[in-house]
Design a protein around this motif. Structure first.
Motif, PDB file in Angstrom:
ATOM      1  N   LEU A  91       0.833  -1.202   0.000  1.00 48.74           N
ATOM      2  CA  LEU A  91       0.000   0.000   0.000  1.00 48.74           C
ATOM      3  C   LEU A  91       0.872   1.258   0.000  1.00 48.74           C
ATOM      4  O   LEU A  91       0.548   2.244  -0.663  1.00 48.74           O
ATOM      5  N   ASP A 132      -7.562  -9.480   0.133  1.00 54.11           N
ATOM      6  CA  ASP A 132      -7.928  -8.369   1.018  1.00 54.11           C
ATOM      7  C   ASP A 132      -8.589  -7.246   0.203  1.00 54.11           C
ATOM      8  O   ASP A 132      -8.153  -6.946  -0.900  1.00 54.11           O
ATOM      9  N   LYS A 133      -9.604  -6.645   0.778  1.00 51.31           N
ATOM     10  CA  LYS A 133     -10.296  -5.532   0.101  1.00 51.31           C
ATOM     11  C   LYS A 133      -9.322  -4.411  -0.264  1.00 51.31           C
ATOM     12  O   LYS A 133      -9.434  -3.798  -1.312  1.00 51.31           O
ATOM     13  N   LYS A 134      -8.388  -4.153   0.627  1.00 52.37           N
ATOM     14  CA  LYS A 134      -7.436  -3.053   0.384  1.00 52.37           C
ATOM     15  C   LYS A 134      -6.546  -3.347  -0.816  1.00 52.37           C
ATOM     16  O   LYS A 134      -6.133  -2.435  -1.524  1.00 52.37           O
ATOM     17  N   THR A 137      -7.666  -2.034  -4.148  1.00 55.99           N
ATOM     18  CA  THR A 137      -7.590  -0.596  -4.425  1.00 55.99           C
ATOM     19  C   THR A 137      -6.260  -0.215  -5.076  1.00 55.99           C
ATOM     20  O   THR A 137      -6.095   0.903  -5.532  1.00 55.99           O
TER      21      THR A 137
END
Ligand SMILES: *Cc1c(COP(=O)(O)O)cnc(C)c1O
Length: 214
Positions: A91, A132-134, A137
């Motif tokens: 991230l 994972d949802k993140k 992104t």
């Protein structure tokens, strides 16, 4: 040594990342003048001054453990980060890549050695990240494959089985998560002492230091 090695790698279809940690700019320049363009460093503090001083068409590969607070410094120029070992790091790389208006190439580092000191993830952790949802992104990262380091040992059979494990992990990830992703092609495995085994086991990228620089 250099031309013998590059011939051998060319035949096998593997790319050379010349590991230049602890080497002087003069030694790196000599290899650069022989045609080498991809260099690997394991510390950001060492990569930065080298990037600044040396020709701009060098591809710098981050091969050592990377702390999130160091991502910002290399994000403008790094060619590939081999050592991604957490969602948090992904991230952070994504955020800094976006700020620099670019995509950054990364590899997922797996723990394949029987020693427990080395960095890297297991399959379960990577699967959790990919689901994972993140993770969904992320838009400024190309996940280009996997990286691993074999146990430091004279036991070729053990090294071979660890490289085989990494190849299997790559194949499984390709099939289950990256089948339509053209970037997901790389298996970074093999160093000075074990690259011949890695070539036999399907490496696409070897990271070689001492053998090249002496
Ligand atoms: C130092 C290092 C290498 C190269 O090791 P040599 O034995 O000098 O070829 C490869 N990969 C990583 C992650 C390293 O830190």
């Amino acid at each position: 040594m250099f031309s013998e090695l590059t011939d051998e790698l060319k035949t096998a279809g593997a790319k050379l990342v010349a590991v230049s940690k602890t080497q002087t700019n003069e030694a790196i320049t000599a290899l650069y003048n022989s045609g080498q363009r991809a260099f690997g460093e394991n510390r950001v503090q060492e990569m930065l001054p080298k990037h600044k001083a040396l020709p701009k068409d060098i591809e710098w590969h981050q091969i050592g453990h990377l702390q999130t607070n160091k991502v910002k410094a290399i994000a403008p120029f790094v060619a590939m980060i081999h050592s991604v070992d957490s969602l948090r790091l992904l991230l952070e790389i994504d955020k800094e890549a976006a700020k620099n208006n670019r995509k950054i190439n990364v590899l997922l580092q797996f723990h394949i050695a029987s020693e427990d000191s080395k960095y890297g993830m297991n399959y379960r952790k990577v699967r959790a990240i990919l689901e994972d949802k993140k993770f969904k992104t992320i838009s400024n990262i190309n996940i280009c494959g996997v990286m691993g380091m074999a146990t430091f040992t004279e036991d070729d059979t053990l090294i071979r089985s660890e490289f085989r494990d990494l190849k299997k992990i790559f194949d499984k990830l390709k099939r289950d998560y990256f089948y339509d992703n053209e970037d997901f092609t790389e298996i970074s495995m093999g160093m000075s002492s074990d690259y011949k085994i890695a070539l036999n086991e399907g490496t696409t990228m070897v990271r070689i230091g001492s053998l090249l620089f002496g």
